[in-house]
Design a protein around this motif. Structure first.
Motif, PDB file in Angstrom:
ATOM      1  N   THR A 163      -3.452   1.575  -5.867  1.00  0.00           N
ATOM      2  CA  THR A 163      -2.134   1.591  -6.516  1.00  0.00           C
ATOM      3  C   THR A 163      -2.027   0.571  -7.650  1.00  0.00           C
ATOM      4  OG1 THR A 163      -1.144  -0.057  -5.024  1.00  0.00           O
ATOM      5  CG2 THR A 163      -1.129   2.245  -4.284  1.00  0.00           C
ATOM      6  N   ALA A 171       0.841  -1.184   0.000  1.00  0.00           N
ATOM      7  CA  ALA A 171       0.000   0.000   0.000  1.00  0.00           C
ATOM      8  C   ALA A 171       0.884   1.244   0.000  1.00  0.00           C
ATOM      9  CB  ALA A 171      -0.919  -0.010   1.213  1.00  0.00           C
ATOM     10  N   GLY A 172       0.287   2.402  -0.169  1.00  0.00           N
ATOM     11  CA  GLY A 172       1.049   3.631  -0.219  1.00  0.00           C
ATOM     12  C   GLY A 172       1.860   3.905   1.025  1.00  0.00           C
ATOM     13  N   ASP A 173       1.408   3.383   2.170  1.00  0.00           N
ATOM     14  CA  ASP A 173       2.139   3.602   3.423  1.00  0.00           C
ATOM     15  C   ASP A 173       3.165   2.511   3.704  1.00  0.00           C
ATOM     16  OD1 ASP A 173       0.532   1.466   4.030  1.00  0.00           O
ATOM     17  OD2 ASP A 173      -0.482   2.410   5.730  1.00  0.00           O
ATOM     18  N   ALA A 202      -6.115  -0.177   0.814  1.00  0.00           N
ATOM     19  CA  ALA A 202      -5.201   0.869   0.365  1.00  0.00           C
ATOM     20  C   ALA A 202      -4.474   0.456  -0.916  1.00  0.00           C
ATOM     21  CB  ALA A 202      -4.198   1.186   1.469  1.00  0.00           C
ATOM     22  N   ARG A 203      -4.166  -0.819  -1.047  1.00  0.00           N
ATOM     23  CA  ARG A 203      -3.466  -1.322  -2.236  1.00  0.00           C
ATOM     24  C   ARG A 203      -4.338  -1.194  -3.489  1.00  0.00           C
ATOM     25  NH1 ARG A 203      -0.171  -2.269  -6.022  1.00  0.00           N
ATOM     26  NH2 ARG A 203       0.547  -4.383  -6.498  1.00  0.00           N
TER      27      ARG A 203
END
Length: 345
Positions: A328, A283-285, A324-325
């Motif tokens: 992306t 994920a972005g984090d 979250a993924r």
């Protein structure tokens, strides 16, 4: 409109009874490429990767009829099984070979397949793999220069988010029931979880290795179902009813079902083989939307499943990372663009 593209494909590419990641990939990229150039398909019906001399002669005849200098995209299942044909035609055609999976990585493959594949990839003008991990493996297997194999990872379509049940007990495996996909390992792992509440649906063909499928089913127990091949709305419904995708493969160059699950916000428990970590991504984090275990390791897979089923915090974290993924993930337009750069630089 750029120069035409010729594509050599397995004869079953559009057979709904024989779905595969490779066939899906081929169809999606050819459909996309056809938007900007003429695409001429040559579907070769044969028992690939075990063609007879007559099969190879038919392939040679198809290629012989193409104009000098033509660009030809060849599915690796066909090309790597017929090195003599590729070597002969590479003198006058621009052959690009798409390797979905090294032939020797399929359990039970004939021992001469890696050598035939090596001859093919050395004769080809360019070689493409579906993940960076797979590209490096092809280079190492066949002594190709580092970085010489191009990468065009599969895309994924947007999909509605799956909410998931609180307990997380609805497990899903989407893969043909074969030794490489290792449902035998999954079944053995599930046998150690009889004290917990779960069900498992193994979607996928039961015909690719019927003896193996029969043994797995006989061992599985009544909490594991094998509905066979599903596609379209039926497959989407299977994802909609899942809490966790489990992919226990012994080898996997990418694992398109991984991104299909993540597109729905479903976490993934898979094996640490070739391209799977790339498909899983982050994920972005920086959080990982699931877990990876060693291939063929029943104990590790069982332990990871037990943690998923008993640890509410783990389920919450994996689900948050999977959601979250989703944002992306790349679509098929990226795949088509990458492949276009190789085919027509």
């Amino acid at each position: 409109m750029t120069d035409p593209l010729y594509a050599v494909l397995p004869g079953d590419i559009d057979d709904p009874a024989a779905p595969s990641g490779g066939n899906t990939y081929d169809r999606r990229i050819l459909t996309g490429l056809a938007a900007t150039r003429a695409v001429h398909e040559i579907a070769v019906a044969a028992p690939w990767p075990y063609p007879s001399e007559d099969d190879q002669a038919r392939l040679a005849g198809e290629l012989h009829g193409l104009p000098d200098g033509a660009t030809v995209l060849m599915d690796g299942l066909v090309a790597c099984a017929a090195p003599r044909v590729v070597e002969e035609q590479a003198v006058r055609l621009r052959l690009v070979v798409l390797v979905h999976l090294p032939l020797g990585d399929e359990p039970g493959a004939a021992p001469d397949l890696p050598a035939r594949e090596r001859r093919t990839v050395h004769a080809a003008h360019a070689v493409v793999a579906t993940s960076a991990g797979a590209a490096r493996r092809v280079e190492q297997l066949h002594a190709l220069p580092v970085g010489s194999v191009h990468v065009a990872p599969p895309g994924v379509d947007p999909a509605p988010e799956t909410a998931g049940s609180p307990a997380g007990g609805r497990l899903l495996c989407v893969a043909s029931v074969t030794p490489r996909k290792a449902q035998d390992v999954l079944v053995e792992a599930l046998h150690t979880l009889d004290d917990l509440d779960w069900t498992c649906v193994c979607v996928g063909s039961l015909d690719d290795d019927r003896d193996f499928a029969a043994r797995v089913q006989a061992r599985a127990g009544d909490r594991v179902r094998f509905p066979g091949t599903r596609g379209g709305a039926a497959l989407a419904a299977s994802y909609a009813e899942a809490d966790l995708l489990v992919l226990p493969s012994r080898a996997e160059t990418y694992g398109m079902v991984v991104t299909e699950a993540l597109a729905r916000g479903i976490p993934v428990l898979a094996t640490q083989v070739e391209g799977v970590p790339e498909a899983m991504g982050k994920a972005g984090d920086g959080t990982v939307p699931g877990g990876l275990v060693p291939p063929g390791d029943v104990q590790s897979l069982a332990g990871a499943l037990r943690r998923w089923l008993t640890d509410e915090g783990l389920r919450r974290d994996w689900r948050a990372a999977a959601r979250a993924r989703r944002g992306t993930l790349r679509g098929w337009d990226h795949t088509i663009r990458r492949l276009s750069e190789v085919l027509h630089p």
